[in-house]
Scaffold this motif. Structure first.
Motif, short mmCIF file in Angstrom:
data_model
loop_
_atom_site.label_atom_id
_atom_site.label_comp_id
_atom_site.label_asym_id
_atom_site.label_seq_id
_atom_site.Cartn_x
_atom_site.Cartn_y
_atom_site.Cartn_z
N ALA A 227 3.10 1.93 44.27
CA ALA A 227 3.21 3.34 44.62
C ALA A 227 4.50 3.95 44.08
O ALA A 227 4.58 5.16 43.89
N ASP B 41 10.14 9.34 39.28
CA ASP B 41 9.16 9.04 40.33
C ASP B 41 8.20 10.21 40.52
O ASP B 41 6.98 10.04 40.57
N ASN C 134 -1.89 6.94 45.28
CA ASN C 134 -1.70 6.68 43.86
C ASN C 134 -2.42 7.71 43.01
O ASN C 134 -2.21 7.79 41.81
N ARG D 135 4.18 9.22 39.44
CA ARG D 135 3.11 9.07 40.43
C ARG D 135 1.95 10.03 40.15
O ARG D 135 0.88 9.90 40.72
#
Length: 801
Positions: free
Chosen positions: A748, A733, A3, A737
């Motif tokens: 996640a 994404d 993370n 992240r």
RNA sequence: GGGCGAGUAGCUCAGUUGGUUAGAGCGCCUGCCUUACACGCAGGAUGUCGGGGGUUCGAGUCCCUCCUCGCUCACCA
């Protein structure tokens, strides 16, 4: 997957090809698309289920833009609901596509100089099975390339053992209920595919033909009657001429006989009220019961013989009851050649009165475009009226909505006039009809299990040679894929009924309407509450894209050039409700510019943010008291609230509140282009153009105000990425992240992150609008006076006295 | 032939129950390589809202009519 924000700076250019495949693999490895039946409220879990069953592409299909559009729409909806906290399930699969696949393999073996009859049934089926096993996975693999978040563990196939069991169960149940019967009647026959077709499979198309007027002499020599026909070759199968009982021209001739030219058969003149329109043609109709559906009805009414004069291959032949009606010189002639020759023969006999040009609708085989011939034959039928009732009621009662709404009328109209469904095909590729005949005692057995011996006399049982219409397996899809007929199936309980059905209008009758009927017939419940019919992908001349026309776009080319997100964004942003999507196959650069530009913009916002906000964790917005916020902070947070509101309004509601769509709900939701535009406007026009610019000096400073700006900036971008995840899952994404936002229990994957919710705690900000207006005015002045942006204003402006 | 839908900027389309200067994306024009982005930034032009008639203080938005496309159904031989 960590993370923690990545420590490496983002590359100046977003590179989709190097990131997408890896991300998709990560998603699969983490199992984030796998649905858990136990989580569904219907099975005692805490989540609403949200289910879409994919319209199964043909097993031999190769991905084209139509699939691209269809599956992106479904994926956007599934990803949206997944973030909203639903237990989302998207069931993928393929269709064995009976007649279509058989045609493909027949072409292959034809190239080897063979026909399926040379090979024999067993070998042909084996060959086809081998072929689809080889190509079968391709389309599904390609769907992964466009980011489809399907639950691949539930991949289905219409000809799998499980679904074949469902098909048999459906057939046997309907038979037990008296809804399946064997019928002897005129059906649509394709002389190239050598099979019967349903009404829907025989497509109308307007054609300019001729109306031939032919004179049939009275047998007693006292005159003649002229009839009109578009298919003169079928006159050899005429068994009567019908006139209207009140037609003064012919009244006196009723009961007399005519001599059919060429065939030299004596046929009666009969009166028929329903079948004859005295105003059309000559008012006298030739009756050809074996080769015309209408004439078949009249023939049945009047108990007339029904000679067949066409072979299955569409050549002239003396078939059942035909005697020697077809003269030797015409035997074996193709029907169209025979038409010409019959006309010549009539001319020689002086029986041809005239030929008028005539446009009329001719039916064609939907798979090979051959002109379909009406032909008398024995077939299996499903009685549709009783099945149609609940399907009609469900739409009338608003338990099912069809969008765009205008298709509801089309659906209702079709169901109201529904006719029985011919489900048997004289093909080899498909589910064999579960009926066995005993030659010894003539007993007919309909069975769920294969049988060898006749249950009545023990004699040898012979299975029906025919297979079922490929749509007979498709109409079970929403529940056969979930485990039906096993009513104890965990999936069936958790996920049926499904939610949205996303497809193109072309298969509204073939598939959608029949699925609704199937849902009620076998599950006592509609299979879904929403039918979303999207448009077609066309080129700039509005011609539907197709491989054969060479105007197609290969989605994989687009993905290679600009990335999956660019493809997805472009088609979704361009998709008005029910509107077609126009793309230029000769200029991919231009066609996909909206998506490519947008993805690049997102990337650059991300670059700026990561470089300027820094990598130390920023405080969550909830940790910042309202009095620390500046006007611009409150303004952008207002904008975000508005954007979330707009996105929600454009997408939802996901389901009818009380199982029935209200007037307001009915017209809401599934406005994918509006949703996308609202999110784009926020992140680009509000966040990047104004807020981000306004924070530059604050970020360069130190202290509390810098932290506030960092926090608001990160918060807004985080929300924007989540709003956009359904459309552009890869880049969101990648960026998300890396965001240095402190969020507890952060997942996640953004695909599993919660959908943004508005926050009214910051109050309404209006004064910042004044600032923007002032800046706009200055910019306009500078442009008017052609002052470059970098140049400072040295001379004072003189506004006059 | 029946039913339905559409005709708004060069292109694709938004325009909610009729109400101030009709919007977006792409394209086009002008100026900018302003240290996230030229796949960008700033500014700008473009529409007698298919034709005609009507209702209304006021219509792209309601009514009538005509024209042009499209979809869908259909046993007029």
């Amino acid at each position: 997957m960590s993370n923690a924000p990545a420590t490496t700076p983002l590359s100046p250019q977003y590179d989709p090809t190097s990131t997408e495949a890896n991300l998709y693999r990560e998603w699969l490895d983490a199992g984030i698309f796998t649905a858990d039946p136990g989580s569904s409220r219907r099975s005692g879990g805490k989540r609403e289920s949200f289910v879409i069953v994919m319209p199964p592409p043909n097993v031999t299909a190769v991905l084209h833009m139509g699939h691209g559009l269809n599956n992106t729409v479904q994926d956007v909806l599934i990803r949206w609901r997944r973030m909203c906290g639903d237990e989302a399930l998207w069931v993928p699969g393929t269709d064995h596509a009976g007649i279509a696949t058989q045609n493909v393999v027949e072409k292959q073996i034809a190239a080897e100089g063979q026909t399926r009859f040379d090979m024999g049934r067993e070998a042909f089926v084996a060959r086809t099975t081998e072929f689809v096993t080889e190509t079968g996975g391709t389309i599904l693999e390609q769907l992964k390339a466009i980011g489809s978040s399907c639950d691949w563990s539930r991949t289905a196939y219409t000809l799998s053992p499980e679904l074949s069991k469902a098909v048999r169960e459906a057939f046997v149940q309907l038979h037990e209920r008296g809804l399946i019967y064997r019928g002897h009647r005129v059906i649509h026959w394709c002389s190239r595919c050598l099979t019967s077709l349903s009404d829907e499979e025989a497509e109308h198309s307007e054609e300019t033909g001729a109306l031939y007027h032919v004179s049939y002499p009275l047998t007693n020599g006292s005159g003649s009657i002229t009839i009109a026909t578009t298919r003169p070759e079928t006159m050899l199968a005429d068994v009567a001429v019908a006139v209207h009982p009140d037609d003064d021209r012919y009244k006196h001739l009723i009961g007399k006989t005519l001599t059919l030219p060429i065939a030299n058969v004596e046929i009666p003149i009969i009166a028929d009220l329903e079948g004859v329109d005295p105003a059309f043609g000559t008012g006298a109709v030739k009756i050809t019961p074996a080769h015309d559906a209408n004439d078949f009805e009249m023939g049945t009414r009047h108990k007339l013989p029904m000679p067949v004069i066409l072979s299955p291959e569409g050549t002239m032949a003396n078939g059942v009851d035909a005697g020697s009606r077809v003269p030797a010189e015409l035997l074996g002639a193709d029907r169209f050649e025979a038409r010409e020759r019959v006309v010549q023969m009539l001319k020689h006999l002086g029986a041809l009165v005239k030929i008028d040009p005539h446009t009329h609708a001719v039916r064609h085989c939907y798979r090979c475009d051959t002109v379909v011939e009406p032909r008398l034959s024995d077939q299996w039928f499903v009685k549709m009226k009783p099945l149609a009732e609940p399907a009609l009621q469900a739409v009338r009662d608003r338990k099912i909505r069809i969008l765009p709404e205008r298709w509801e009328a089309v659906y209702i109209n079709w169901l109201e006039g529904i006719r029985d469904w011919n489900i048997s095909r004289q093909l080899w590729w498909g589910h064999r009809i579960p009926v066995w005949y005993c030659d010894a005692c003539a007993h007919v057995t309909v069975s769920r299990d294969d049988i060898v011996n006749c249950p009545k006399c023990g004699g040898q049982a012979r299975q029906d040679e025919d297979v079922l219409d490929t749509w007979f397996s498709s109409w079970l899809w929403p529940f056969s894929t979930l485990g039906w007929p096993d009513k104890g199936s965990v999936d069936l309980k958790a996920f049926y009924p499904t939610d949205d059905l996303v497809t193109a209008p072309e298969i509204l009758f073939f598939w959608v309407a029949r699925m609704v009927m199937g849902g009620f017939a076998f599950m006592d419940e509609a299979p879904f509450h929403t039918v979303y019919l999207h448009g077609t992908v066309r080129d700039m001349k509005h011609v539907k894209m197709s491989k054969s026309l060479g105007n197609g776009i290969d989605p994989l080319d687009v993905i290679n050039l600009f990335g999956t997100d660019a493809l997805r964004y472009t088609v979704i942003a361009g998709l008005g409700m029910g509107a077609d999507v126009m793309l230029d196959p000769t200029d991919l650069e231009k066609s996909f510019a909206p998506g490519r530009n947008f993805v690049t913009k997102l990337w650059n916002i991300g670059r700026f943010l990561l470089a300027n906000v820094g990598e130390e964790t920023v405080q969550p917005l909830s940790a910042i008291s309202v009095d620390r916020l500046r006007r611009s902070d409150r303004w952008i947070l207002n904008c975000l609230n508005e954007a979330i509101r707009e996105c929600d309004a454009a997408l939802g509601p996901a389901r009818p509140r009380d199982g029935v769509w209200t007037e307001t709900e009915l017209k809401s939701g599934l406005r994918l282009s509006e949703y996308t535009e609202a999110a784009r406007r926020f992140v680009w026009n509000d966040l990047a153009d104004w807020y981000l610019e306004s924070t530059k000096s604050r970020l360069a400073s130190t202290g509390d105000d810098r932290d506030v700006a960092r926090s608001v900036l990160a918060h807004c971008f985080d929300a924007a990425l989540r709003l956009l995840q359904p459309v552009v899952p890869f880049i969101t994404d990648s960026l998300w992240r890396r965001l240095p936002v402190a969020i507890e229990n952060r997942d996640a994957f953004i695909a599993r992150a919660p959908w943004p919710v508005g926050n009214e705690a910051f109050g309404v900000e209006q004064e910042f609008e004044l600032v923007r207006e002032t800046i706009n005015a200055v910019r306009q002045l500078r442009a008017d006076y052609s002052l470059p942006p970098g140049e400072r204003i040295r001379a004072h402006l003189d506004f006059g006295a």
